[in-house]
Design an enzyme around this catalytic site. Sequence first.
Site, PDB file in Angstrom:
ATOM      1  N   LYS A  48       9.592  26.828  -0.895  1.00  0.00           N
ATOM      2  CA  LYS A  48      10.483  25.884  -1.550  1.00  0.00           C
ATOM      3  C   LYS A  48       9.625  24.702  -1.972  1.00  0.00           C
ATOM      4  O   LYS A  48       8.736  24.290  -1.243  1.00  0.00           O
ATOM      5  CB  LYS A  48      11.566  25.424  -0.590  1.00  0.00           C
ATOM      6  CG  LYS A  48      12.563  26.519  -0.257  1.00  0.00           C
ATOM      7  CD  LYS A  48      13.574  26.026   0.756  1.00  0.00           C
ATOM      8  CE  LYS A  48      14.644  27.048   1.001  1.00  0.00           C
ATOM      9  NZ  LYS A  48      14.181  28.317   1.495  1.00  0.00           N
ATOM     10  N   HIS A  76      15.550  22.779   1.099  1.00  0.00           N
ATOM     11  CA  HIS A  76      14.764  21.874   0.266  1.00  0.00           C
ATOM     12  C   HIS A  76      14.746  20.467   0.865  1.00  0.00           C
ATOM     13  O   HIS A  76      13.762  19.744   0.721  1.00  0.00           O
ATOM     14  CB  HIS A  76      15.316  21.835  -1.163  1.00  0.00           C
ATOM     15  CG  HIS A  76      14.963  23.038  -1.961  1.00  0.00           C
ATOM     16  ND1 HIS A  76      15.758  24.144  -2.013  1.00  0.00           N
ATOM     17  CD2 HIS A  76      13.884  23.307  -2.736  1.00  0.00           C
ATOM     18  CE1 HIS A  76      15.196  25.054  -2.797  1.00  0.00           C
ATOM     19  NE2 HIS A  76      14.056  24.572  -3.252  1.00  0.00           N
ATOM     20  N   SER A 117      17.300  24.003  -6.386  1.00  0.00           N
ATOM     21  CA  SER A 117      17.786  23.635  -5.061  1.00  0.00           C
ATOM     22  C   SER A 117      19.276  23.366  -5.176  1.00  0.00           C
ATOM     23  O   SER A 117      19.713  22.666  -6.092  1.00  0.00           O
ATOM     24  CB  SER A 117      17.069  22.377  -4.576  1.00  0.00           C
ATOM     25  OG  SER A 117      17.789  21.775  -3.518  1.00  0.00           O
ATOM     26  N   THR A 118      20.058  23.924  -4.260  1.00  0.00           N
ATOM     27  CA  THR A 118      21.496  23.662  -4.301  1.00  0.00           C
ATOM     28  C   THR A 118      21.806  22.212  -3.962  1.00  0.00           C
ATOM     29  O   THR A 118      22.727  21.629  -4.507  1.00  0.00           O
ATOM     30  CB  THR A 118      22.256  24.562  -3.306  1.00  0.00           C
ATOM     31  OG1 THR A 118      21.370  25.119  -2.371  1.00  0.00           O
ATOM     32  CG2 THR A 118      23.015  25.635  -3.998  1.00  0.00           C
TER      33      THR A 118
END
Length: 150
Positions: A48, A76, A117-118
């Site tokens: 990530k 993240h 990234s959510t």
Amino acid sequence: MLFNMDILRKLSRPACRPMMQAFRFYCDNPNRNLITFPVAQIQEGKSKYMMAYVYIHGEMANAKIVIRSNARAKYHLDVYDELQKEASEKGLCTQGLGGGYMVHDPEKKYMKLYGRSTTLGKADHENAREVLQPSYTDHKIDAESGGMEP
């Protein structure tokens, strides 16, 4: 009466030196920390990654874009937390710009930036490639097109 400049310098130097050193320590330390702050710290393999501004508090105009990756990070935000800790130890502030995924193969000298990234949103992969290229001049860096989503 004319003063000899050499004599004037010799007389004023001892009085000004302590003040100048204190001033230099106070003013230059945050700037020095920002200048020497590493632009990229990348791990090999799939990881990530996140992109962020690092800046001196109150001086966002002089912000520096940095990239961090971590193959062991579960989220993240874990990568961002590490960056925040690193920056705060040097008296600097951070602002997240987004995240994604990275594949780094140092043997093949190849990197790929993709995904999002959510939590932090999608990083501008094209901009991330431009930030990474000076540090990894011998690498081919592929970036997913599209940049930031509206």
